[in-house]
Design a protein around this motif. Sequence first.
Motif, PDB file in Angstrom:
ATOM      1  N   SER A  10      -2.591  -9.092   7.847  1.00  0.00           N
ATOM      2  CA  SER A  10      -1.473  -9.317   8.762  1.00  0.00           C
ATOM      3  C   SER A  10      -1.971  -9.154  10.189  1.00  0.00           C
ATOM      4  O   SER A  10      -2.515  -8.085  10.536  1.00  0.00           O
ATOM      5  CB  SER A  10      -0.347  -8.318   8.487  1.00  0.00           C
ATOM      6  OG  SER A  10       0.687  -8.447   9.453  1.00  0.00           O
ATOM      7  N   LYS A  11      -1.844 -10.226  10.981  1.00  0.00           N
ATOM      8  CA  LYS A  11      -2.285 -10.205  12.379  1.00  0.00           C
ATOM      9  C   LYS A  11      -3.739  -9.760  12.491  1.00  0.00           C
ATOM     10  O   LYS A  11      -4.121  -9.029  13.414  1.00  0.00           O
ATOM     11  CB  LYS A  11      -1.394  -9.278  13.214  1.00  0.00           C
ATOM     12  CG  LYS A  11       0.094  -9.495  13.061  1.00  0.00           C
ATOM     13  CD  LYS A  11       0.535 -10.844  13.620  1.00  0.00           C
ATOM     14  CE  LYS A  11       2.066 -10.954  13.582  1.00  0.00           C
ATOM     15  NZ  LYS A  11       2.529 -12.287  14.053  1.00  0.00           N
ATOM     16  N   GLY A  12      -4.541 -10.151  11.523  1.00  0.00           N
ATOM     17  CA  GLY A  12      -5.951  -9.834  11.544  1.00  0.00           C
ATOM     18  C   GLY A  12      -6.309  -8.475  10.971  1.00  0.00           C
ATOM     19  O   GLY A  12      -7.494  -8.126  10.894  1.00  0.00           O
ATOM     20  N   GLU A  13      -5.308  -7.685  10.541  1.00  0.00           N
ATOM     21  CA  GLU A  13      -5.567  -6.353   9.991  1.00  0.00           C
ATOM     22  C   GLU A  13      -5.476  -6.397   8.469  1.00  0.00           C
ATOM     23  O   GLU A  13      -4.547  -6.984   7.911  1.00  0.00           O
ATOM     24  CB  GLU A  13      -4.560  -5.338  10.545  1.00  0.00           C
ATOM     25  CG  GLU A  13      -4.821  -3.912  10.089  1.00  0.00           C
ATOM     26  CD  GLU A  13      -3.916  -2.893  10.761  1.00  0.00           C
ATOM     27  OE1 GLU A  13      -3.851  -1.744  10.267  1.00  0.00           O
ATOM     28  OE2 GLU A  13      -3.269  -3.236  11.776  1.00  0.00           O
ATOM     29  N   HIS A  14      -6.440  -5.759   7.798  1.00  0.00           N
ATOM     30  CA  HIS A  14      -6.475  -5.735   6.341  1.00  0.00           C
ATOM     31  C   HIS A  14      -5.628  -4.572   5.813  1.00  0.00           C
ATOM     32  O   HIS A  14      -5.759  -3.436   6.265  1.00  0.00           O
ATOM     33  CB  HIS A  14      -7.918  -5.579   5.850  1.00  0.00           C
ATOM     34  CG  HIS A  14      -8.772  -6.767   6.104  1.00  0.00           C
ATOM     35  ND1 HIS A  14      -8.967  -7.769   5.170  1.00  0.00           N
ATOM     36  CD2 HIS A  14      -9.478  -7.138   7.204  1.00  0.00           C
ATOM     37  CE1 HIS A  14      -9.762  -8.697   5.679  1.00  0.00           C
ATOM     38  NE2 HIS A  14     -10.082  -8.341   6.917  1.00  0.00           N
ATOM     39  N   PHE A  15      -4.798  -4.889   4.819  1.00  0.00           N
ATOM     40  CA  PHE A  15      -3.962  -3.869   4.169  1.00  0.00           C
ATOM     41  C   PHE A  15      -4.212  -3.877   2.670  1.00  0.00           C
ATOM     42  O   PHE A  15      -4.408  -4.936   2.059  1.00  0.00           O
ATOM     43  CB  PHE A  15      -2.477  -4.145   4.410  1.00  0.00           C
ATOM     44  CG  PHE A  15      -2.017  -3.887   5.814  1.00  0.00           C
ATOM     45  CD1 PHE A  15      -1.555  -2.631   6.185  1.00  0.00           C
ATOM     46  CD2 PHE A  15      -2.049  -4.903   6.758  1.00  0.00           C
ATOM     47  CE1 PHE A  15      -1.118  -2.392   7.479  1.00  0.00           C
ATOM     48  CE2 PHE A  15      -1.623  -4.679   8.050  1.00  0.00           C
ATOM     49  CZ  PHE A  15      -1.153  -3.418   8.415  1.00  0.00           C
ATOM     50  N   VAL A  16      -4.172  -2.683   2.085  1.00  0.00           N
ATOM     51  CA  VAL A  16      -4.124  -2.525   0.633  1.00  0.00           C
ATOM     52  C   VAL A  16      -2.818  -1.806   0.324  1.00  0.00           C
ATOM     53  O   VAL A  16      -2.533  -0.735   0.871  1.00  0.00           O
ATOM     54  CB  VAL A  16      -5.316  -1.702   0.108  1.00  0.00           C
ATOM     55  CG1 VAL A  16      -5.151  -1.434  -1.382  1.00  0.00           C
ATOM     56  CG2 VAL A  16      -6.626  -2.421   0.383  1.00  0.00           C
ATOM     57  N   ILE A  17      -1.991  -2.438  -0.529  1.00  0.00           N
ATOM     58  CA  ILE A  17      -0.722  -1.818  -0.939  1.00  0.00           C
ATOM     59  C   ILE A  17      -0.938  -1.172  -2.299  1.00  0.00           C
ATOM     60  O   ILE A  17      -1.408  -1.832  -3.237  1.00  0.00           O
ATOM     61  CB  ILE A  17       0.427  -2.840  -1.006  1.00  0.00           C
ATOM     62  CG1 ILE A  17       0.701  -3.430   0.391  1.00  0.00           C
ATOM     63  CG2 ILE A  17       1.686  -2.174  -1.524  1.00  0.00           C
ATOM     64  CD1 ILE A  17      -0.015  -4.700   0.701  1.00  0.00           C
ATOM     65  N   VAL A  18      -0.618   0.127  -2.407  1.00  0.00           N
ATOM     66  CA  VAL A  18      -0.870   0.887  -3.627  1.00  0.00           C
ATOM     67  C   VAL A  18       0.450   1.339  -4.248  1.00  0.00           C
ATOM     68  O   VAL A  18       1.513   1.254  -3.626  1.00  0.00           O
ATOM     69  CB  VAL A  18      -1.788   2.094  -3.362  1.00  0.00           C
ATOM     70  CG1 VAL A  18      -3.138   1.634  -2.836  1.00  0.00           C
ATOM     71  CG2 VAL A  18      -1.147   3.077  -2.386  1.00  0.00           C
ATOM     72  N   ASP A  19       0.369   1.834  -5.489  1.00  0.00           N
ATOM     73  CA  ASP A  19       1.599   2.192  -6.214  1.00  0.00           C
ATOM     74  C   ASP A  19       2.055   3.628  -5.971  1.00  0.00           C
ATOM     75  O   ASP A  19       3.021   4.089  -6.570  1.00  0.00           O
ATOM     76  CB  ASP A  19       1.436   1.938  -7.722  1.00  0.00           C
ATOM     77  CG  ASP A  19       0.299   2.740  -8.341  1.00  0.00           C
ATOM     78  OD1 ASP A  19      -0.375   3.502  -7.621  1.00  0.00           O
ATOM     79  OD2 ASP A  19       0.069   2.584  -9.566  1.00  0.00           O
ATOM     80  N   GLY A  20       1.380   4.345  -5.091  1.00  0.00           N
ATOM     81  CA  GLY A  20       1.804   5.694  -4.714  1.00  0.00           C
ATOM     82  C   GLY A  20       1.877   5.795  -3.212  1.00  0.00           C
ATOM     83  O   GLY A  20       1.443   4.892  -2.493  1.00  0.00           O
ATOM     84  N   GLY A  21       2.436   6.914  -2.727  1.00  0.00           N
ATOM     85  CA  GLY A  21       2.537   7.012  -1.279  1.00  0.00           C
ATOM     86  C   GLY A  21       3.219   8.269  -0.808  1.00  0.00           C
ATOM     87  O   GLY A  21       3.133   9.331  -1.432  1.00  0.00           O
TER      88      GLY A  21
END
Length: 431
Positions: A293-304
């Motif tokens: 997103s907008k050049g930034e890498h994200f990893v979405i995980v199942d906890g938080g």
Amino acid sequence: MSHLSENNPLYEALGQYPTPFYYYNGDQLAEHIQSFQQLLHPKVQLHYALKANNNITIANLLREWGCHIEIASLGELRLAEAAGYLPEEIIYTGPGKSEKELRTAMAHQIHCINVESLAELEMIHQIATEYECKVRVGIRVNPDGEGISGASIQMAGVARPFGIDESQLAGVFERVVEMPYIQVIGIQVYAGTQIMDEKVLLSNFRYTLSLAAQIQARYPVQLEIVNLGGGFGVPYFSHEHPLDIESVMQQLTELIDEYVVHLPHSTFIVESGRYLLAASGIYVCQALYTKVSKGEHFVIVDGGMHHHAGATFRGRRPRNNYPLEIIPRHHITDGEQTQITSIVGPLCTPDDCLFKNVELPVIHAGDYICILQSGAYGLTYSPTQFLGHATPAEVLSYKGKSYLIREQGDPEDLLLRQQHIVPTTEWTAVL
């Protein structure tokens, strides 16, 4: 990023339990507790702060290894008793104990109730007079000395809801003389938590010992308990270094030897939760998706954040990342690239950020993200009802076996104890 050895029993747990879950290495915990106990002066009793981790199996193990326990609610009292702690091994603390809590603590004849205001002391005496029974209390003191804390979270030496100001003690003890059902058996000073400076810790301990000696000399009390607090810090971030706990305990032993002549009948209490448990626990979650997103890498995980608020950036300064380990499920090729990544949870809030702009190997869906130093203030510190996700399981490995010590929650848990009421309402049209 840290590195777990491949013979770590966590690897076996990955194949047995669905993520997210908390994993505790019981063998590591046992070795750590027992090593810590061996450093203590013979007159020091170690108390486990249950708020750090309220799993009953963990609490029971610490009891077996010689810990007493500090509680701060009726739920914790119930759990402590279920874990096998005897009344004489329990101390009740907290600035806002209700009348119901005080009555229950008295009925259970716990060893000591730490008093944090004169008004609370008055209520305790009122109830004790009604029961015609003597109640053992400790006075939690908020010191007047400058520089008493030096902690990341300062809990004494400044205006705080915790404890009675040192300058108010004379009035308190004048009132105690008029209370036939109150027996003051000790004091507690808890300067703060997450103290990483050895000199600060020892300065706080010396202050407390000096204060106890002065109180014993000045007022008609015999201190059976001098609660030194704790606040032993653990390193979460790359710039932090572990305490030299052997040096701290050796110098504390010398301090106690110095003051024991003034306090010959006292047991000295050291409290800990974070230092005892943090290193033995890991929070394990799994990558669901990756995106840019907008050049930034994200990893979405199942906890938080709902499971491990302490690891997020929510309300925390400085904004640093916890230590972590990535366990891939894909084949790693030599020379695999790294990238700057943010790891976020599934919640609909920007606060649900576990790691911000950290350089990591490229993460793929299905890879495991393991947050280290998570044995304390993980689940107990987290908003588990937020958005209604299921609570994580807790797993213990100990002496070659793996145990499920808390079942994973269920979405139905969100409805627990709720009453679905549909009031009948007559609507009148307004013309």
